[in-house]
Enzyme design. Structure first.
Site, PDB file in Angstrom:
ATOM      1  CG  ASN A  11      33.263 -21.718  -4.090  1.00 35.04           C
ATOM      2  OD1 ASN A  11      33.127 -20.411  -3.794  1.00 35.04           O
ATOM      3  ND2 ASN A  11      33.342 -22.651  -3.251  1.00 35.04           N
ATOM      4  CB  THR A  12      36.156 -17.029  -5.267  1.00 31.93           C
ATOM      5  OG1 THR A  12      35.061 -16.952  -4.238  1.00 31.93           O
ATOM      6  CG2 THR A  12      35.775 -16.536  -6.515  1.00 31.93           C
ATOM      7  CG  HIS A  13      40.224 -20.906  -0.960  1.00 33.96           C
ATOM      8  ND1 HIS A  13      39.420 -20.971   0.242  1.00 33.96           N
ATOM      9  CD2 HIS A  13      41.473 -21.377  -0.679  1.00 33.96           C
ATOM     10  CE1 HIS A  13      40.364 -21.477   1.355  1.00 33.96           C
ATOM     11  NE2 HIS A  13      41.511 -21.676   0.758  1.00 33.96           N
TER      12      HIS A  13
ATOM     13  CG  ASP B 128      37.134 -31.514  -6.487  1.00 34.13           C
ATOM     14  OD1 ASP B 128      37.099 -30.824  -5.462  1.00 34.13           O
ATOM     15  OD2 ASP B 128      38.378 -31.659  -6.808  1.00 34.13           O
TER      16      ASP B 128
ATOM     17  N   GLY C 275      35.884 -32.459  -3.181  1.00 34.61           N
ATOM     18  CA  GLY C 275      36.709 -32.003  -1.993  1.00 34.61           C
ATOM     19  C   GLY C 275      36.360 -30.702  -1.325  1.00 34.61           C
TER      20      GLY C 275
END
Length: 205
Positions: free
Chosen positions: A112-114, A146, A148
């Protein structure tokens, strides 16, 4: 170990699918080393699904509201993704948290990207919080998902300068441009060269 054949990507989307399109464009080059084999969504009628349709790629929708419990949705999503035998699952603007069933099946292979330099500014408002905090540099992070929220092992990061006249929209737009490039470049390397995760250290090649 390098991957002998193109890595199979399943891409999950919730909106316009600009990151999906960047991956589709990259995968058109055989040297890239990956192919998008399916696109999944949590909503009907979005541009991300239309992009998959135009590219002739199998696609599916699992809406949370169609299931009695969130865990049933998570299980159904995992089952459908598994049918496409992905090497990597890419959360590309997918606005749902993946649950224990999904991560048990694909853990270590979901990316995923943030729109921030993790571990700074996790959650939905990374660009706004970076601006409010007055940082001079923010950026984007590609990470392994994960349990979180934006807490998984970091695969790659790119810095984006915060300009004096930035507002949230202008800053986020530049981060998104950087994010697409980071996603495409790094997924290609992971597909071609393989990768390992040791504790929190991700090594490509």
């Amino acid at each position: 170990m390098p991957h002998p054949s193109p890595s199979r990507l399943v891409v999950l989307v919730s909106g316009s699918g600009t990151n999906l399109q960047a991956l589709l464009d990259a995968c058109a080059d055989p040297a890239y080393g990956a192919e998008v084999v399916a696109v999944g969504a949590d909503r009907d009628g979005i541009e991300g699904l239309a992009r998959a349709e135009r590219a002739g790629i199998p696609h599916f929708v699992h809406r949370v509201k169609d299931f009695d419990q969130r865990s049933e949705w998570d299980h159904a999503l995992a089952e459908t993704v598994a049918e496409h035998r992905p090497d990597l699952v890419i959360s590309a603007g997918f606005m749902k948290l993946l649950g224990p069933d999904f991560l048990a099946r694909f853990g270590g292979r979901v990316l995923n990207t943030h729109p921030a330099l993790s571990p700074s500014f996790p959650g939905m408002h990374g660009p706004a919080e970076a601006l409010a905090h007055g940082v001079k540099v923010t950026g984007c992070t590609l990470f392994v998902v994960d349990e979180g929220v934006d807490t998984g092992p970091i695969v790659a990061q790119a810095a984006v300068e915060v300009l004096d006249d930035d507002d949230v929209e202008t800053l986020h737009e530049r981060i998104k441009v950087s994010e697409r490039q980071l996603l495409v470049d790094t997924i290609g390397r992971m597909a071609r060269e393989g990768f390992t995760i040791d504790n929190r250290k991700v090594r490509i090649g």
